[in-house]
Each structure stands twice: as structure tokens, then as C-alpha cells.
Write an enzyme that holds these catalytic residues in place. Sequence first.
Site, PDB file in Angstrom:
ATOM      1  N   LYS A   1      28.897  38.646  24.156  1.00 30.19           N
ATOM      2  CA  LYS A   1      28.257  37.359  24.469  1.00 30.19           C
ATOM      3  C   LYS A   1      27.365  36.887  23.313  1.00 30.19           C
ATOM      4  O   LYS A   1      27.021  37.672  22.423  1.00 30.19           O
ATOM      5  CB  LYS A   1      27.471  37.482  25.789  1.00 30.19           C
TER       6      LYS A   1
HETATM    7  C1  LIG Z   1      31.043  38.246  30.949  1.00 26.65           C
HETATM    8  C2  LIG Z   1      31.122  37.407  32.172  1.00 26.65           C
HETATM    9  C3  LIG Z   1      30.599  37.820  33.402  1.00 26.65           C
HETATM   10  C4  LIG Z   1      30.139  39.219  33.641  1.00 26.65           C
HETATM   11  O1  LIG Z   1      29.097  39.610  32.821  1.00 26.65           O
HETATM   12  P1  LIG Z   1      28.624  41.153  32.799  1.00 26.65           P
HETATM   13  O2  LIG Z   1      27.296  41.082  32.126  1.00 26.65           O
HETATM   14  O3  LIG Z   1      29.647  41.900  32.004  1.00 26.65           O
HETATM   15  O4  LIG Z   1      28.539  41.611  34.198  1.00 26.65           O
HETATM   16  C5  LIG Z   1      30.572  36.932  34.454  1.00 26.65           C
HETATM   17  N1  LIG Z   1      31.056  35.693  34.333  1.00 26.65           N
HETATM   18  C6  LIG Z   1      31.624  35.264  33.186  1.00 26.65           C
HETATM   19  C7  LIG Z   1      32.147  33.862  33.118  1.00 26.65           C
HETATM   20  C8  LIG Z   1      31.688  36.117  32.072  1.00 26.65           C
HETATM   21  O5  LIG Z   1      32.278  35.708  30.949  1.00 26.65           O
END
Ligand SMILES: *Cc1c(COP(=O)(O)O)cnc(C)c1O
Length: 380
Positions: free
Chosen positions: A183
Site C-alpha cells: 500500500k
Molecule cells: C489491501 C486491501 C484490503 C485489506 O487490507 P489488509 O490490511 O491486508 O487487511 C481491504 N480492501 C482493499 C480494497 C484492499 O486493497
Amino acid sequence: MNVPFYSHGLGPDAAQAVADVLGGPFLTSGAVGRAVEDQLRAFFSVPHAALTNSWTNGAVAVLLALDIGPGDEVIVPAMTFAATANVAALLGAKPVFVDVDPATLLMTPEGVRAALSPRTRAVIPVHLYGQMVDVARLRREGLAGHGHVAIIEDCAHCFEGLLDGEPPGRHSDAAIFSFYATKNVTCGEGGAVITRRDDLYQALLQTRLHGMSAGAADRFKGGSYGHWDMLRLGCKANLPDLLAALLPPQIATVRDRLAEREALAQRYETAFAGTALRLPAPVPNAVHARHLFPVGLPAGRRDRALNVLSQAGIGATVNYRAVTSLAWYREAQGTRPEDFPVATAWGDATISLPLFPGLTEAQQDHVIATLCGVLEEDFL
Ligand SMILES: *Cc1c(COP(=O)(O)O)cnc(C)c1O
């Protein structure tokens, strides 16, 4: 030439920040994380921020704090990562899927309106790829007459985004971020919840940590042991200081890095203009967080493109096959791909290209040339 899909860009400062935590006695959630929560409150101009160990666990803690469970329905878009729907299913609630706008691929007020039922307790709009759903309009037009339905923004792609000059968290009950490895802001695994609601924040502090009335740091406050009680059922969603220590410099510089992401994205857009590739339509009056750069291939060409890119040393991913097309949802929930034509078609056609600060023009040119080569095969 090798082009990774993602590079985190964390350097020696990050190693020092972790070493500083290791030098002290306290490894789990403490003063470092509380300082990051202050930083998030200021960044988003909200009264409350709570760090979590993932988006997913943060969302589970929020749903628990809202007492959402069996018999309840949560409306989610069919075009998102599975976690958006999984958190409802994990708690025994029913994810109710809606198809997305064909141009922007975002959830629409009309879609939500059509999916409402007396059991609807929450809606989770996803700011897909970094473009924001109009949450104020979703509340006004999608939920008119349903004031009790909570809006929980999935901001996993959208830390830096704005709509009409406003960041996430303005018009929702809660907004949840992910600091997962790929991210825009990352600590490997992590997340955060922001909210304007005092009651939700107080409940969340408990559901984030077993439902306990006081966290580890607070139990020893004032030098004497204070007994804790368990007032409700909670999960284990707190972020340790070891990971929180990676966040402050990234949050402080996120807008600078966004400028670099934006320039790279525009360079792709210029290169692909006039080709057969489809791009999501820009949302007006918005700042795009440019988390991912997805393109839609002509029908039937997606997997060929993935193979050719991979052979050329280029990291590419799929974000996402429609959740409604995944085996578990088809089997356990009876979802039918044909009921979600926009999400299904995009999910069968899309790939995401490398996009991160530090991606060089030479690397980007290699991606562009390789992908355009796949398009030209169609005319051979
Ligand atoms: C990455 C992601 C998540 C989950 O995030 P985590 O921190 O890995 O639990 C949820 N929604 C979207 C759209 C994502 O891209």
C-alpha cells in the site's frame, strides 16, 4: 530488464526507527503508536484515530463495535478485494453485493438503494484504485430514509485522495486504511480506523483488544496494577510499536510521493491513449491517490498479457477478479457472475502495472512497449 510490481522504498531511517523501539522495554502498542494516532488525527482533521494490525482486523473491530452479526446485511461492491466482503461474512452477517459504475468502477447510490433491506446495517464503499466514492451523495441519495445504516469507507487504496477538497472520514461513520506491504503507506502489515463518532471510538478501543476495558500500557498506569474487565466480545487488532515506528516519516511525506505517482500514472495514460486498453474514468473534482494503475485488455487477451509481461521480467497483478466470481462466494452465498456484469467483465480483463515512487522512465518504457506488443499481436 526487471521491473518489480512494487518497491517499498523504506531505508536506513526505518531500520533505525525499529532499532529505537527494540532498545526500549515495550514492543507492543504504546507511546509510538499513540503518536502516530495523533499524526493521523491531524492529517485527516478527525477527532479519533485508532491503529490496527490490518485493514481486515480493523474492519472486524468496527463491525463488532457496531454490533453487526448474524441476521444483518452489509452492502459491498462486487469489484473489490475479497477482504471487504469477508469481514461481514466472518461475523455471520451477509455481504450483499452491488455491481459498480461501468466508467469509474465505483459503487453507486443507485446500486446501494436497490440493495437496501430492513436488515441492512452498513455499507462499505471502496475508494477503488485511489478514486473516492462520493460518500456525501451516497448518504443523501443511496440511504435516504435509512439514517441508521452505517457507512464504513474502505480506504485501503486511498490515504491521499480527496473529493471536493475533502479527505476520507468526513461523511462516514468510520474510514479504514491498510498499511499492508504494497500500500502507499506501509509497515508490512497494519491499518487504521478514523471516526468522528465518540461512541464508536470508545467501543472500538475495546473491540480492538479482546473487549478488555484497558490495554496493556494502561493496566500499569500510576505504578499499580489495575484490574481489567471484559465488557463485550473483541478481537485482537492492535498494532505493535515495532511496526508503528515505520509510519511517521511516510505519513509526513505522503503528498510528495503522490506527486511522483501522479506523474508516472499520467505518463502511462499518455502512452496508452488511442490504444485498445481501457482505463477507469477519472472522478471529477477529485485528487486520485494513484494506488494502482489498472488497465482493461480487449476481450480474451488478459491472461496472454500476464504471461508476456511475466516473461519480460515485469511484475503485474490482477486487482481484482470480481468477488462474486470467487469459488467460496459462488458456493456459500450462491453469487452468480452474470448478476454483476460490469464487475465480472472488468475482473476478467484487468491487470495492474508497476506504479511506485522510484520506478524509472526506462523501466516504465519497457512495460509500455511490452504491453503494446501484446495489443499488436491482435492484428497479426
Ligand atoms: C489491501 C486491501 C484490503 C485489506 O487490507 P489488509 O490490511 O491486508 O487487511 C481491504 N480492501 C482493499 C480494497 C484492499 O486493497
